[in-house]
Design an enzyme around this catalytic site. Structure first.
Site, PDB file in Angstrom:
ATOM      1  CG  PHE A 112      -0.362   0.459   2.509  1.00  0.00           C
ATOM      2  CD1 PHE A 112      -0.539   1.764   2.944  1.00  0.00           C
ATOM      3  CD2 PHE A 112       0.362  -0.408   3.318  1.00  0.00           C
ATOM      4  CE1 PHE A 112      -0.009   2.195   4.149  1.00  0.00           C
ATOM      5  CE2 PHE A 112       0.880   0.009   4.527  1.00  0.00           C
ATOM      6  CZ  PHE A 112       0.701   1.312   4.939  1.00  0.00           C
ATOM      7  CE  LYS A 113       3.710   1.551   4.961  1.00  0.00           C
ATOM      8  NZ  LYS A 113       4.936   1.271   5.657  1.00  0.00           N
ATOM      9  CG  ASP A 114       4.272   0.514  -4.282  1.00  0.00           C
ATOM     10  OD1 ASP A 114       5.423   0.955  -4.112  1.00  0.00           O
ATOM     11  OD2 ASP A 114       4.024  -0.702  -4.418  1.00  0.00           O
TER      12      ASP A 114
END
Length: 515
Positions: A112-114
């Site tokens: 999800f950090k992308d």
């Protein structure tokens, strides 16, 4: 729109300044002067927008056009999400009647950090290029971050090869998954530097904060923050709460005006950034009933929402940070929690003293936060009054999930007893969120959206252990092609033998000299 420090620095910054600086000069985190209200017709006007178009509308509420033109902002968004393999960017998947999974792992590093870091990488490059055009002296920035796993690789993939930007990522040696470590250390670009620190994630995070607080070092290298202490990270994550809202309405064929459903978001929580984005979405006006803080055995947040005590405690082994099957959440102190505390104090002041104006309430809230954060630093403990805890419980509920519950959840969702439920392979972090969802007593009109924070292939140990009794399960069937051969590739990493700021500073100096 200007940005203020949670700890009361009188200096207000523009969006661009807050992003490039990352951490306020008094050690506080930046928050917007006010949380913007949604446009009057937002629910209809935005209901059929693509993810990118929706991001443009939401970002525009926080970023003045005189700083970044609408056209430039649109181009930044398009560029950032062109790297995702799903057209929806963050698709919503129905698991059973009242439970959905919001899949946030279609970016380059399958986490999800992308969603935030692809945008932040391009934003850094854009703002630096703009600044260098305006100034005679060319400036470079050194982006510094700590990771418990996914932030590091996402930051690296967002910044690799960027002009005039060097990135240094600290990770706790041996305490991230093999895939996470390989994703970081196999990137050989000259501007990318991995530091494996002997210690914990909290040690790495403390070093990063220490270096930002070192004014001479900071000014010399123009430090930029990549962790979720950077406001742009939170802003980018607000979007998928809105997008999933419109997706679920479409899935259920419910009109925007309908009051038929109650929404509950269940969020695997470590550093509190992901769920904080949901809090901002709720305060902006998104109709969320509750945000479920889902922690593993490192349960400082769960204990806060249960009894108002925010304190480090030692586990059964004597360690403050317990190693679990969901390592990205193995955190003792959650950096972003300071932002929430500011809003809780601010609201509490308003309830007690209604005649106080906004500026006075803001100053008092900042003074309180500054004192509290000093208490946390010195005594590792903070106890809030009941009225503040009660305010928090209007928006949040919490659960702590053990490793055994995590494994059991992965197993039962792979092979569900309910014939109306699809089979689904969860990563251990997502399993924490789903297990927390299962503990809630929900009404028939309550729909739970669990955030899937990573692809299960990133955590083979936990997934294979959970599914070892299912002979038909083959891990290679869920393995993305990008992971094949990853563990055997050449690596570039510097080992730091002790978690001490001077050692890290020396490594950074040496690496920059050799770029």
């Amino acid at each position: 729109m200007k940005y203020r420090s949670t700890r009361g620095s009188p200096k207000l910054l523009s969006f661009s300044e807050a992003v490039l600086v990352g951490l306020a000069e008094d050690g506080g985190l930046f928050i917007p002067e006010n949380i913007p209200n949604l446009p009057e017709n937002w629910s209809k006007a935005w209901s059929n927008l693509t993810y990118k178009s929706l991001a443009l509308e939401i970002f525009s509420l926080y970023i003045p056009r005189e700083e970044i033109s609408r056209e430039d902002l649109k181009n930044l968004i398009d560029k950032s999400y062109s790297t995702f393999t799903s057209n929806d960017i963050t698709p919503l998947k129905k698991i059973r009647k009242n439970l959905y999974i919001l899949e946030l792992f279609y970016g380059p590093t399958f986490a999800f950090k992308d969603v935030a870091l692809q945008f932040l990488g391009n934003l850094f490059e854009y703002l630096l290029e703009k600044k260098n055009k305006e100034n005679k002296e060319k400036e470079k920035i050194t982006v510094l971050g700590a990771t418990s796993g996914d932030t590091g690789s996402a930051a690296i993939y967002g910044l690799r090869g960027k002009k005039d930007i060097s990135v240094f990522i600290l990770h706790p040696r041996g305490k991230v998954s093999p895939v996470q470590e390989a994703q970081m250390t196999t990137v050989l670009d000259k501007n990318v530097h991995n530091l494996a620190v002997e210690g914990t994630f909290d040690d790495c995070q403390d070093i990063v904060k220490n270096l930002f607080a070192d004014r001479s070092f900071n000014e010399k290298h123009h430090l930029g923050a990549i962790n979720s202490i950077n406001w742009a990270r939170i802003l980018a994550q607000i979007v998928y709460y809105f997008y999933s809202y419109f997706q679920i309405l479409s899935s259920l064929n419910i009109t925007i005006e309908s009051k038929e459903i109650c929404l509950q978001y269940c969020v695997p929580t470590g550093n509190f950034g992901d769920i904080l984005a949901g809090y901002y979405a709720k305060k902006m006006g998104l109709p969320i009933n509750k945000l479920v803080v889902s922690t593993n055995s490192n349960d400082i947040l769960d204990r806060f929402f249960k009894n108002g005590r925010y304190e480090r405690v030692k586990g059964e082994t004597g360690a403050i940070v317990i190693e679990t099957l969901s390592p990205a959440m193995d955190i003792a102190i959650s950096s972003n929690f300071e932002r929430l505390l500011w809003y809780l104090v601010y609201e509490n002041i308003g309830k007690k003293e209604e005649e106080r104006n906004e500026e006075e309430k803001g100053k008092e809230a900042s003074n309180t936060i500054r004192e509290w954060m000093q208490d946390v630093k010195v005594s590792k403990s903070l106890i809030v009054e009941k009225s503040i805890l009660d305010i928090s419980l209007c928006d949040f509920i919490s659960e702590s999930i053990s490793d055994q519950e995590t494994l059991d959840t992965i197993s039962k969702y792979y092979s569900p007893e309910n014939e109306n439920q699809i089979s689904y392979v969860l990563d251990p972090h997502t399993a924490v969120g789903v297990a927390a969802a299962d503990k809630q007593n929900i009404s028939p009109n309550t729909y739970q959206i669990c955030l899937a924070t990573a692809h299960p292939a990133k955590f083979s140990q936990a997934v294979e252990k959970a599914l070892e009794n299912f002979k038909e399960f083959k891990f290679e069937n869920i393995l993305p092609k990008e992971f094949i051969g990853l563990l055997e590739r050449e690596r570039k990493v510097v080992f730091v033998e002790r978690a001490e700021p001077p050692l890290v500073k020396q490594v950074i100096e040496n690496e920059l000299n050799n770029e």
